[in-house]
Design a protein around this motif. Structure first.
Motif, PDB file in Angstrom:
ATOM      1  N   ASP A 122      52.874  45.600  57.182  1.00  0.00           N
ATOM      2  CA  ASP A 122      53.193  46.546  56.111  1.00  0.00           C
ATOM      3  C   ASP A 122      52.384  46.292  54.841  1.00  0.00           C
ATOM      4  OD1 ASP A 122      55.053  47.815  57.697  1.00  0.00           O
ATOM      5  OD2 ASP A 122      56.717  46.567  57.016  1.00  0.00           O
ATOM      6  N   GLU A 123      51.992  45.040  54.617  1.00  0.00           N
ATOM      7  CA  GLU A 123      51.355  44.686  53.345  1.00  0.00           C
ATOM      8  C   GLU A 123      49.940  44.157  53.560  1.00  0.00           C
ATOM      9  OE1 GLU A 123      52.481  45.186  50.407  1.00  0.00           O
ATOM     10  OE2 GLU A 123      54.528  45.828  50.873  1.00  0.00           O
ATOM     11  N   GLU A 124      49.169  44.845  54.387  1.00  0.00           N
ATOM     12  CA  GLU A 124      47.806  44.386  54.674  1.00  0.00           C
ATOM     13  C   GLU A 124      46.937  44.365  53.423  1.00  0.00           C
ATOM     14  OE1 GLU A 124      45.612  45.487  58.338  1.00  0.00           O
ATOM     15  OE2 GLU A 124      47.388  46.693  58.750  1.00  0.00           O
ATOM     16  N   ARG A 125      47.079  45.347  52.557  1.00  0.00           N
ATOM     17  CA  ARG A 125      46.242  45.379  51.351  1.00  0.00           C
ATOM     18  C   ARG A 125      46.492  44.140  50.503  1.00  0.00           C
ATOM     19  NH1 ARG A 125      48.814  50.184  51.793  1.00  0.00           N
ATOM     20  NH2 ARG A 125      47.604  52.038  52.387  1.00  0.00           N
ATOM     21  N   ARG A 126      47.749  43.816  50.306  1.00  0.00           N
ATOM     22  CA  ARG A 126      48.093  42.622  49.517  1.00  0.00           C
ATOM     23  C   ARG A 126      47.536  41.367  50.178  1.00  0.00           C
ATOM     24  NH1 ARG A 126      52.797  39.381  49.621  1.00  0.00           N
ATOM     25  NH2 ARG A 126      53.834  40.841  51.042  1.00  0.00           N
ATOM     26  N   TYR A 127      47.638  41.300  51.486  1.00  0.00           N
ATOM     27  CA  TYR A 127      47.138  40.132  52.222  1.00  0.00           C
ATOM     28  C   TYR A 127      45.633  39.949  52.007  1.00  0.00           C
ATOM     29  CZ  TYR A 127      45.543  37.368  56.208  1.00  0.00           C
ATOM     30  OH  TYR A 127      44.924  36.424  56.996  1.00  0.00           O
ATOM     31  N   PHE A 128      44.865  41.017  52.177  1.00  0.00           N
ATOM     32  CA  PHE A 128      43.408  40.893  52.065  1.00  0.00           C
ATOM     33  C   PHE A 128      42.980  40.646  50.616  1.00  0.00           C
ATOM     34  CE2 PHE A 128      43.486  43.050  56.247  1.00  0.00           C
ATOM     35  CZ  PHE A 128      42.700  42.136  56.944  1.00  0.00           C
ATOM     36  N   ALA A 129      43.731  41.167  49.663  1.00  0.00           N
ATOM     37  CA  ALA A 129      43.442  40.851  48.262  1.00  0.00           C
ATOM     38  C   ALA A 129      43.648  39.360  48.015  1.00  0.00           C
ATOM     39  CB  ALA A 129      44.331  41.681  47.341  1.00  0.00           C
ATOM     40  N   TYR A 130      44.741  38.810  48.535  1.00  0.00           N
ATOM     41  CA  TYR A 130      45.012  37.380  48.388  1.00  0.00           C
ATOM     42  C   TYR A 130      43.912  36.535  49.040  1.00  0.00           C
ATOM     43  CZ  TYR A 130      49.874  38.355  46.938  1.00  0.00           C
ATOM     44  OH  TYR A 130      50.995  38.775  46.271  1.00  0.00           O
ATOM     45  N   MET A 131      43.453  36.952  50.207  1.00  0.00           N
ATOM     46  CA  MET A 131      42.427  36.177  50.914  1.00  0.00           C
ATOM     47  C   MET A 131      41.135  36.124  50.103  1.00  0.00           C
ATOM     48  SD  MET A 131      43.616  34.964  53.853  1.00  0.00           S
ATOM     49  CE  MET A 131      42.522  34.899  55.263  1.00  0.00           C
ATOM     50  N   ALA A 132      40.711  37.260  49.558  1.00  0.00           N
ATOM     51  CA  ALA A 132      39.497  37.275  48.740  1.00  0.00           C
ATOM     52  C   ALA A 132      39.679  36.429  47.482  1.00  0.00           C
ATOM     53  CB  ALA A 132      39.143  38.713  48.369  1.00  0.00           C
ATOM     54  N   PHE A 133      40.862  36.513  46.887  1.00  0.00           N
ATOM     55  CA  PHE A 133      41.149  35.709  45.696  1.00  0.00           C
ATOM     56  C   PHE A 133      41.124  34.216  46.020  1.00  0.00           C
ATOM     57  CE2 PHE A 133      44.433  33.696  42.930  1.00  0.00           C
ATOM     58  CZ  PHE A 133      43.742  33.807  41.725  1.00  0.00           C
ATOM     59  N   LEU A 150      30.882  35.528  42.682  1.00  0.00           N
ATOM     60  CA  LEU A 150      31.476  36.761  42.157  1.00  0.00           C
ATOM     61  C   LEU A 150      31.797  37.794  43.231  1.00  0.00           C
ATOM     62  CD1 LEU A 150      29.352  37.226  38.910  1.00  0.00           C
ATOM     63  CD2 LEU A 150      31.635  36.223  39.152  1.00  0.00           C
ATOM     64  N   ALA A 151      31.153  37.727  44.392  1.00  0.00           N
ATOM     65  CA  ALA A 151      31.405  38.731  45.425  1.00  0.00           C
ATOM     66  C   ALA A 151      32.867  38.743  45.878  1.00  0.00           C
ATOM     67  CB  ALA A 151      30.455  38.525  46.608  1.00  0.00           C
ATOM     68  N   PRO A 152      33.469  37.593  46.216  1.00  0.00           N
ATOM     69  CA  PRO A 152      34.895  37.635  46.590  1.00  0.00           C
ATOM     70  C   PRO A 152      35.799  38.083  45.445  1.00  0.00           C
ATOM     71  CG  PRO A 152      33.877  35.601  47.351  1.00  0.00           C
ATOM     72  CD  PRO A 152      32.899  36.250  46.431  1.00  0.00           C
ATOM     73  N   LEU A 153      35.447  37.731  44.218  1.00  0.00           N
ATOM     74  CA  LEU A 153      36.229  38.203  43.072  1.00  0.00           C
ATOM     75  C   LEU A 153      36.159  39.719  42.974  1.00  0.00           C
ATOM     76  CD1 LEU A 153      37.870  37.719  40.498  1.00  0.00           C
ATOM     77  CD2 LEU A 153      35.700  37.415  39.263  1.00  0.00           C
ATOM     78  N   ALA A 154      34.971  40.287  43.188  1.00  0.00           N
ATOM     79  CA  ALA A 154      34.822  41.743  43.164  1.00  0.00           C
ATOM     80  C   ALA A 154      35.657  42.384  44.270  1.00  0.00           C
ATOM     81  CB  ALA A 154      33.351  42.125  43.324  1.00  0.00           C
ATOM     82  N   GLY A 155      35.688  41.753  45.450  1.00  0.00           N
ATOM     83  CA  GLY A 155      36.507  42.276  46.536  1.00  0.00           C
ATOM     84  C   GLY A 155      37.977  42.275  46.186  1.00  0.00           C
ATOM     85  N   PHE A 156      38.440  41.181  45.586  1.00  0.00           N
ATOM     86  CA  PHE A 156      39.836  41.091  45.168  1.00  0.00           C
ATOM     87  C   PHE A 156      40.182  42.170  44.150  1.00  0.00           C
ATOM     88  CE2 PHE A 156      42.411  39.356  41.590  1.00  0.00           C
ATOM     89  CZ  PHE A 156      43.660  39.436  42.201  1.00  0.00           C
ATOM     90  N   LEU A 157      39.321  42.359  43.149  1.00  0.00           N
ATOM     91  CA  LEU A 157      39.592  43.356  42.110  1.00  0.00           C
ATOM     92  C   LEU A 157      39.553  44.766  42.685  1.00  0.00           C
ATOM     93  CD1 LEU A 157      37.529  41.852  39.142  1.00  0.00           C
ATOM     94  CD2 LEU A 157      40.020  41.833  39.440  1.00  0.00           C
ATOM     95  N   ALA A 158      38.611  45.026  43.595  1.00  0.00           N
ATOM     96  CA  ALA A 158      38.503  46.363  44.169  1.00  0.00           C
ATOM     97  C   ALA A 158      39.761  46.731  44.955  1.00  0.00           C
ATOM     98  CB  ALA A 158      37.271  46.435  45.079  1.00  0.00           C
ATOM     99  N   ILE A 159      40.250  45.799  45.763  1.00  0.00           N
ATOM    100  CA  ILE A 159      41.459  46.081  46.558  1.00  0.00           C
ATOM    101  C   ILE A 159      42.666  46.231  45.649  1.00  0.00           C
ATOM    102  CG2 ILE A 159      42.998  45.158  48.337  1.00  0.00           C
ATOM    103  CD1 ILE A 159      40.561  43.680  49.472  1.00  0.00           C
ATOM    104  N   THR A 160      42.770  45.358  44.652  1.00  0.00           N
ATOM    105  CA  THR A 160      43.924  45.395  43.755  1.00  0.00           C
ATOM    106  C   THR A 160      43.969  46.684  42.943  1.00  0.00           C
ATOM    107  OG1 THR A 160      43.871  42.976  43.576  1.00  0.00           O
ATOM    108  CG2 THR A 160      45.108  44.167  41.898  1.00  0.00           C
ATOM    109  N   LEU A 161      42.824  47.088  42.385  1.00  0.00           N
ATOM    110  CA  LEU A 161      42.789  48.272  41.534  1.00  0.00           C
ATOM    111  C   LEU A 161      42.885  49.562  42.344  1.00  0.00           C
ATOM    112  CD1 LEU A 161      40.035  47.156  38.989  1.00  0.00           C
ATOM    113  CD2 LEU A 161      42.514  47.165  38.659  1.00  0.00           C
ATOM    114  N   ALA A 162      42.371  49.542  43.558  1.00  0.00           N
ATOM    115  CA  ALA A 162      42.430  50.755  44.378  1.00  0.00           C
ATOM    116  C   ALA A 162      43.843  51.018  44.879  1.00  0.00           C
ATOM    117  CB  ALA A 162      41.471  50.633  45.559  1.00  0.00           C
ATOM    118  N   GLY A 163      44.587  49.932  45.154  1.00  0.00           N
ATOM    119  CA  GLY A 163      45.964  50.094  45.589  1.00  0.00           C
ATOM    120  C   GLY A 163      46.092  50.931  46.836  1.00  0.00           C
ATOM    121  N   THR A 164      47.006  51.880  46.829  1.00  0.00           N
ATOM    122  CA  THR A 164      47.266  52.700  48.009  1.00  0.00           C
ATOM    123  C   THR A 164      46.245  53.820  48.189  1.00  0.00           C
ATOM    124  OG1 THR A 164      48.786  54.065  46.699  1.00  0.00           O
ATOM    125  CG2 THR A 164      49.741  52.249  47.958  1.00  0.00           C
TER     126      THR A 164
END
Length: 631
Positions: free
Chosen positions: A114-125, A10-24
């Protein structure tokens, strides 16, 4: 073990959700920190589960935990279950350990994107998806993770979606993997129809007891093999992997070292009772692995892209794992999976430092002489190369030779074919690996001359966020092989025996004999690569053979002619003859009819009171007449 396994998942899933929901609302650096931390928290959970399991008796190292009943239809029931045993623990540690180092490396490599947030969300997912695949307590959850891994790989390979080549590579990977997914789904549907369950224990018992007929077991094994071949890029569903190099270099490392391509090997080992009940299919897996390791080896001899050479080496090494799993040497196949995760991630990330230093250059013809300006990268890349080639005492020597020794112990025609072919693969591995090393790091300093601005801009090697993970992987590539020393020390094999008992056990003499032959051939291959480099010529001379290898044995052209073009022609025919005139045309007619009706109706809306009074009077007269007639 249960608590640690849930934290790991669940830890990587939580990381993915946190980055996705926090956005910019979070910075790019914070997104990288969240993704990295979430994966390492998952690694900590895996370590806790390992320590718990290590302290138990060997018969008490398997635990199945159910959160709730996830799906129920009649008598068919599937729970949200996690299976924690020695096999899944090995995969959990590899995925989160090596994966965490790759995500950490990404913080430096992707800086400024330019899209580091999207990249790191994908990696955690991606890491979460892979963990669901290996921890799922039944075949349905495994399939869910299997599909999510395919989705995550599509997103990561096509990360640079502004490039047409990246989009095409992502679609190709998705389609090739979808073929394997579809075959697995059909096999699982057949299994449900016969025994009404996808629980591991129920399916394995049915396969071993004969409750499932030989035909059904064979079809189930073929379905599993189809999924494994696609995910692990083995012949004939292998063509997606070299093109997947369009993704960022850390993505290549994550997909081709620690996670996605090893899923097929894990699948065969996890479902080994099914394959043992269908021995012909299991042997087919070994033969496909042999064919892949040889084809990938010869094609790698003529590649000029630094990442593609390493990608073909991945296909080849996964082929060795398929050989091991295909003859029942499950522990050795998994051991090579572990060592390969270290030295292949090391090679990709060290290559990433070179690419970063040269401002994106990947053509090894424009490199050379980097040993002087990049001593750390040179040393670590050399360690990874020696581990890949199988030179003692580096990791690949112990794991790959154990698989070859198992093929020798297997005996018979199959065993000798696998043994001789595997030794030939060791020769090819040395040739293409040392060719790559010499062209990049030795010789004249062509790289600095070809890229003076890049060299000046990236003075030094790389930030610590990139060099520290590479250093850790270099250490792992040097020492992990010591977990299995023939006739002396083999804790890794003993650890896995409780989950996957091997069918073949080579003698100490067979192991040392094989090691002597494999190392000898590796030295011969290294010498051939060195001699060709010193002479300034290629290992494969210009001619029809080289042309065939440069076109990757024409697999892409064959598939394009046999499958892609006919499918496109049929789609165009259906579009022109049916969809456009009938479906789209029918919708257009409905729309036009609606407009005409509305026009006629609107013409009655004149706005004149006498017109409305006349209409009202006529309507009342008609209703009165109807009432009188009906009465």
């Amino acid at each position: 073990m249960v608590a640690g396994s849930w934290v790991c998942l669940l830890a990587p899933l939580a990381g993915f959700l946190a980055i996705t929901l926090a956005g910019t609302r979070i910075t790019r650096r914070q997104a990288g920190a969240i993704s990295t931390l979430s994966v390492f928290v998952g690694f900590a959970g895996a370590v806790v589960a390992l320590v718990d399991a290590w302290g138990r008796d060997t018969d008490d190292r398997v635990e199945l935990t159910t959160a709730w009943t996830w799906l129920k239809a009649g008598e068919f029931e599937v729970g949200l279950e996690l299976l924690v045993d020695p096999l899944s623990l090995v995969m959990m540690l590899v995925v989160t350990g090596v994966g965490g180092l790759i995500v950490l490396y990404s913080n430096g490599y992707m800086a400024g994107e330019d899209e580091e947030r999207r990249y790191f969300a994908y990696m955690a997912f991606f890491v979460f998806s892979m963990l669901l695949l290996v921890q799922g307590g039944n075949l349905l959850l495994l399939l869910v993770g299997w599909g999510l891994v395919g989705l995550a790989s599509y997103l990561l390979i096509g990360f640079h979606h502004e490039r047409a080549s990246a989009v095409a590579a992502a679609k190709k990977a998705f389609v090739m993997n979808a073929i394997g997914d579809a075959v697995m789904v059909l096999a699982f549907a057949l299994t449900i129809a016969h025994i009404g369950s996808l629980d591991y224990g129920v399916v394995f018992e049915a396969a071993e007891s004969g409750e499932l007929s030989d035909t059904v077991v064979t079809l189930l094994a073929l379905g599993l093999l189809g999924g494994a071949v696609a995910k692990s890029a083995q012949i004939p569903l292998h063509t997606w992997l070299p093109d997947a190099m369009e993704g960022p270099t850390p993505v290549s490392a994550l997909i081709h070292a620690a996670t996605m391509v090893t899923a097929g090997v894990y699948l065969i080992c996890r479902t080994h009772p099914v394959f043992e009940a269908a021995p012909d299919v299991q042997h087919l897996a070994a033969l496909l692995g042999l064919a892949t390791l040889l084809v990938a080896g010869v094609v790698a001899l003529v590649q000029w892209d630094i990442k593609r050479v390493i990608a073909y080496s991945t296909m080849s090494q996964i082929g060795y794992m398929f050989v091991g799993a295909g003859i029942g040497a499950y522990g050795f196949a998994m051991f090579h999976l572990v060592t390969h995760a270290f030295f292949k991630a090391l090679l990709f990330l060290a290559a990433g430092i070179v690419i970063h230093h040269l401002d994106g250059e990947q053509d090894i013809r424009r490199m050379g002489g980097l040993r002087a300006t990049m001593p750390f990268t040179h040393a670590t890349f050399l360690i990874g190369t020696l581990a890949l080639v199988g030179i003692p005492p580096f990791a690949g020597f112990w794991s790959k030779d154990a698989i070859l020794a198992s093929a020798l112990a297997e005996g018979g025609v199959l065993g000798w074919i696998l043994y001789v072919g595997g030794l030939l693969g060791a020769l090819l591995t040395a040739m293409y690996s040392l060719r790559l090393y010499f062209l990049v790091f030795r010789g004249k300093e062509a790289a600095e001359a070809a890229h003076p601005e890049a060299a000046a801009a990236h003075h030094g090697e790389a930030p610590r966020s990139m060099t520290v993970p590479v250093g850790v992987l270099a250490l792992g590539s040097s020492i992990t092989g010591l977990l299995l020393i023939p006739g002396v020390w083999h804790p890794f094999e003993d650890w896995l025996e409780t989950a996957v008992e091997p069918l073949v056990d080579p003698s100490t003499g067979q192991e040392w004999l094989t090691s002597a032959l494999a190392v000898g051939l590796a030295l011969v291959g290294s010498f051939l690569a060195w001699r060709a480099f010193r002479a300034g010529r290629e290992l494969v001379a210009e001619g029809p053979v080289r042309t065939t290898l440069e076109h990757k044995l024409w697999f892409d052209e064959l598939y394009d002619t046999v499958f892609s073009r006919p499918a496109q022609a049929i789609a165009a025919l259906v579009r022109d003859r049916f969809e456009t005139p009938i479906v789209q045309g029918g919708l257009d007619e409905v729309a036009e009819g609606t407009i005409r009706g509305a026009t006629i109706t609107s013409s009655a809306q004149s706005g004149l009171l006498r017109t409305y009074a006349l209409a009202f009077t006529v309507a009342v007269a008609v209703l009165t007449l109807v009432f009188l007639v009906v009465r």
